[in-house]
Design a protein around this motif. Structure first.
Motif, PDB file in Angstrom:
ATOM      1  N   SER A   1       0.843  -1.194   0.000  1.00  0.00           N
ATOM      2  CA  SER A   1       0.000   0.000   0.000  1.00  0.00           C
ATOM      3  C   SER A   1       0.881   1.249   0.000  1.00  0.00           C
ATOM      4  N   LYS A   2       0.282   2.346  -0.362  1.00  0.00           N
ATOM      5  CA  LYS A   2       1.013   3.614  -0.374  1.00  0.00           C
ATOM      6  C   LYS A   2       1.496   3.968   1.024  1.00  0.00           C
ATOM      7  N   ASP A   3       0.673   3.670   2.026  1.00  0.00           N
ATOM      8  CA  ASP A   3       1.066   3.973   3.402  1.00  0.00           C
ATOM      9  C   ASP A   3       2.268   3.131   3.841  1.00  0.00           C
ATOM     10  N   GLN A   4       2.296   1.855   3.454  1.00  0.00           N
ATOM     11  CA  GLN A   4       3.441   1.005   3.780  1.00  0.00           C
ATOM     12  C   GLN A   4       4.710   1.548   3.146  1.00  0.00           C
ATOM     13  N   LEU A   5       4.627   1.941   1.908  1.00  0.00           N
ATOM     14  CA  LEU A   5       5.799   2.453   1.208  1.00  0.00           C
ATOM     15  C   LEU A   5       6.241   3.807   1.775  1.00  0.00           C
ATOM     16  N   ARG A   6       5.293   4.624   2.133  1.00  0.00           N
ATOM     17  CA  ARG A   6       5.617   5.921   2.733  1.00  0.00           C
ATOM     18  C   ARG A   6       6.358   5.721   4.057  1.00  0.00           C
ATOM     19  N   LYS A   7       5.895   4.766   4.867  1.00  0.00           N
ATOM     20  CA  LYS A   7       6.549   4.461   6.136  1.00  0.00           C
ATOM     21  C   LYS A   7       7.935   3.886   5.904  1.00  0.00           C
ATOM     22  N   ARG A   8       8.060   3.004   4.931  1.00  0.00           N
ATOM     23  CA  ARG A   8       9.356   2.390   4.639  1.00  0.00           C
ATOM     24  C   ARG A   8      10.358   3.444   4.176  1.00  0.00           C
ATOM     25  N   TRP A   9       9.904   4.382   3.360  1.00  0.00           N
ATOM     26  CA  TRP A   9      10.754   5.475   2.894  1.00  0.00           C
ATOM     27  C   TRP A   9      11.237   6.307   4.087  1.00  0.00           C
ATOM     28  N   SER A  10      10.326   6.618   4.984  1.00  0.00           N
ATOM     29  CA  SER A  10      10.666   7.396   6.165  1.00  0.00           C
ATOM     30  C   SER A  10      11.672   6.644   7.037  1.00  0.00           C
ATOM     31  N   ASP A  11      11.452   5.346   7.230  1.00  0.00           N
ATOM     32  CA  ASP A  11      12.378   4.540   8.026  1.00  0.00           C
ATOM     33  C   ASP A  11      13.770   4.513   7.395  1.00  0.00           C
ATOM     34  N   LEU A  12      13.825   4.368   6.093  1.00  0.00           N
ATOM     35  CA  LEU A  12      15.126   4.360   5.417  1.00  0.00           C
ATOM     36  C   LEU A  12      15.865   5.671   5.636  1.00  0.00           C
ATOM     37  N   LYS A  13      15.171   6.760   5.489  1.00  0.00           N
ATOM     38  CA  LYS A  13      15.809   8.074   5.601  1.00  0.00           C
ATOM     39  C   LYS A  13      16.225   8.399   7.034  1.00  0.00           C
ATOM     40  N   LEU A  14      15.420   8.006   8.026  1.00  0.00           N
ATOM     41  CA  LEU A  14      15.672   8.413   9.403  1.00  0.00           C
ATOM     42  C   LEU A  14      16.383   7.366  10.255  1.00  0.00           C
ATOM     43  N   ARG A  15      15.973   6.113  10.165  1.00  0.00           N
ATOM     44  CA  ARG A  15      16.492   5.086  11.066  1.00  0.00           C
ATOM     45  C   ARG A  15      17.549   4.193  10.443  1.00  0.00           C
TER      46      ARG A  15
END
Length: 72
Positions: free
Chosen positions: A42-56
Motif C-alpha cells: 500500500s502507499k502507506d506502507q511504502l511511505r513508512k518504509r521510505w521514512s524509516d530508510l531516511k531516518l532510522r
C-alpha cells in the motif's frame, strides 16, 4: 521488503524528487513494484518504509544510493 524492492523504490523516488506529498509518484512506485516483483504494497506502507530508510536505517539508504550511482 527485499533489497531489490527498496532499490526500485529509492530509484523512482529520487528521480522524481519525492517529498512525501506527491500521490502520483507513490502510485508509480506501487505499480512498478507490482509489475517487477509481483508484490502488493500500500502507499502507506511504502511511505513508512521510505521514512524509516531516511531516518532510522541511514546505512542501508547509503548502500542503496551507492548501488544506484554505480549502475548509472
Amino acid at each position: 521488503m527485499s533489497f531489490g524492492e527498496m532499490l526500485e523504490m529509492v530509484d523512482i523516488m529520487k528521480r522524481a524528487d519525492y517529498d512525501g506529498k506527491k500521490a502520483k509518484i507513490m502510485a508509480k512506485v506501487v505499480k512498478s513494484l507490482q509489475k517487477n516483483f509481483e508484490v502488493r504494497r500500500s502507499k502507506d506502507q511504502l511511505r513508512k518504509r521510505w521514512s524509516d530508510l531516511k531516518l532510522r536505517e541511514q546505512d542501508r539508504y547509503r548502500r542503496i544510493r551507492r548501488v544506484l550511482q554505480k549502475s548509472k
